[in-house]
Design a protein around this motif. Sequence first.
Motif, short mmCIF file in Angstrom:
data_model
loop_
_atom_site.label_atom_id
_atom_site.label_comp_id
_atom_site.label_asym_id
_atom_site.label_seq_id
_atom_site.Cartn_x
_atom_site.Cartn_y
_atom_site.Cartn_z
N GLY A 177 0.79 -1.23 0.00
CA GLY A 177 0.00 0.00 0.00
C GLY A 177 0.81 1.27 0.00
N TYR A 178 2.07 1.17 -0.46
CA TYR A 178 2.92 2.36 -0.49
C TYR A 178 2.60 3.28 -1.66
N ILE A 179 2.06 2.71 -2.73
CA ILE A 179 1.78 3.51 -3.93
C ILE A 179 0.34 3.97 -3.88
N LEU A 180 0.16 5.25 -3.65
CA LEU A 180 -1.17 5.85 -3.49
C LEU A 180 -1.35 6.99 -4.48
N PRO A 181 -2.60 7.37 -4.76
CA PRO A 181 -2.82 8.50 -5.67
C PRO A 181 -2.16 9.78 -5.15
N ARG A 182 -1.54 10.51 -6.04
CA ARG A 182 -0.92 11.80 -5.70
C ARG A 182 -1.77 12.89 -6.33
N ILE A 183 -2.70 13.40 -5.59
CA ILE A 183 -3.63 14.41 -6.13
C ILE A 183 -2.94 15.77 -6.12
N PRO A 184 -2.78 16.41 -7.28
CA PRO A 184 -2.18 17.75 -7.30
C PRO A 184 -2.97 18.72 -6.41
N LYS A 185 -2.27 19.46 -5.58
CA LYS A 185 -2.93 20.37 -4.64
C LYS A 185 -3.41 21.64 -5.32
N VAL A 186 -2.76 22.03 -6.41
CA VAL A 186 -3.11 23.26 -7.11
C VAL A 186 -3.27 22.99 -8.60
N ARG A 187 -4.31 23.54 -9.20
CA ARG A 187 -4.50 23.44 -10.64
C ARG A 187 -4.20 24.77 -11.29
N THR A 188 -3.53 24.71 -12.43
CA THR A 188 -3.10 25.94 -13.10
C THR A 188 -4.19 26.57 -13.95
#
Length: 475
Positions: free
Chosen positions: A131-142
Amino acid sequence: MGNPKGFIEVARKESGYRPVAERTDDYGEVEQTLNEQDRKLQASRCMDCGIPFCHWACPVGSKIPEWQDAIYKGDWKLASDILHSTNSFPEFTGRICPNPCEKSCVLAIHKESVTIRENEASVVEKAFAEGYILPRIPKVRTGKKVAVIGSGPAGLSTADVLNQMGHTVTVFEKDEAIGGLLRFGIPDFKLNKKIIDRRLELFQQEGIKFKTNQYVGFDVKGSKLLNDFDAVVLAIGAMQPRDLPVEGRELKGVHFAMDFLTQQNRVNRGAKVAVKDRIDAKGKNVLVIGGGDTGSDCVGTSNRQKARSVTQIEILPKPPEERAAGNPWPYWPTTLKTSTSHEEGCERKWSLSTKKFIGSNGSLKKVELVEVEWTKDEKGSWKMNEVAGSEQIIDVDLVFLSMGFVHAIHRGVVEELAIETDQRGNLKINNNYQTSVDKVFAAGDSHNGASLVVTAIQKGKEAAENVNNYLSGLV
């Protein structure tokens, strides 16, 4: 370096493959896995060289000594993090990369290189399992939108990097499923397609949008994408196959290799193919023309379809078993390569050219071959000559043309947008990966020419960085 004597105390140990008699009855992956302790021991063999030639040879610049050390110490999460810092999907390269890193490993001088590719695959599988690989949701959208055309390794790499930069990315794929060459070109026995689906699910959770059955230039116009998006990236590969325009080419039974491979991959995923359209090697004499990886894949697929016989020919001379004097370590070795497919049953021949296909009632029956020899002219260029009286005719029911790919397919978006191509037919780009059309960039084989999956991944990364500079007003 966790164990400075690891390369002395521990012998190279490979995972090995499933038995031939077992694996040719299915399309499951042929490679097996080592247990965790053995894998740590294999990682301990890394010498942590002062100059890591493995890192130098890897197109994505994988930080190999660092994650080998993490494996040895049992820190699988760190190993995974290091791997992902240079590669969007190391689980793919860990399975299908020809591992130029191992060829340049210092231990390769003694033919005992570190099992880098296998270690890489093991790291990612362990990371997913824990379970180390999890979604990385961008915190800011350009607020910037990018269309990526093509979902092969270059397209997915481009999309991942741009998405993590905060741009909104939509991937357009002409086929019915995402993956491009990974999905439809590489046989399941080398890459289980569930591995692709697992990564795609993460990408979707991270915000990448995927649209299938969208052939840009036909189903959706490139001009529309130019209006709807701030930038467009062409990652359409170099899928125009090299043809063999000899007598009898039109006979039934002569196929491009990729038509054969993609059809079988579709059948494996449940597609129904009409009998008249099915390319089936069962009980037939198969000839594969071309000695590369695609040809090898045709051999393996033909064996699984229970061909009567499989022969593979190459127009070039047989490569040497050992490195030649002009091909020193740490460069890529131009030596004889025997794949798992070859081991399953295949007669291999070299220095043969195809003169004509011979048929009856419109169907292929025989092929005429001729021996060739290669000599250098006064300018030092290689020249091929037929050997007089060496013609031979063999019985053949199916021929697969596997002589490489010449350039990107121009029909569609390339012609619609009038994108300039170079002398070889590849998309012409500048130093910023921009094509001749404003807002349109190119990534991977489409501009680089047919190459390795790992090279396509790197070119996708580089294209993404340049697109980001463009969207940020830096170029």
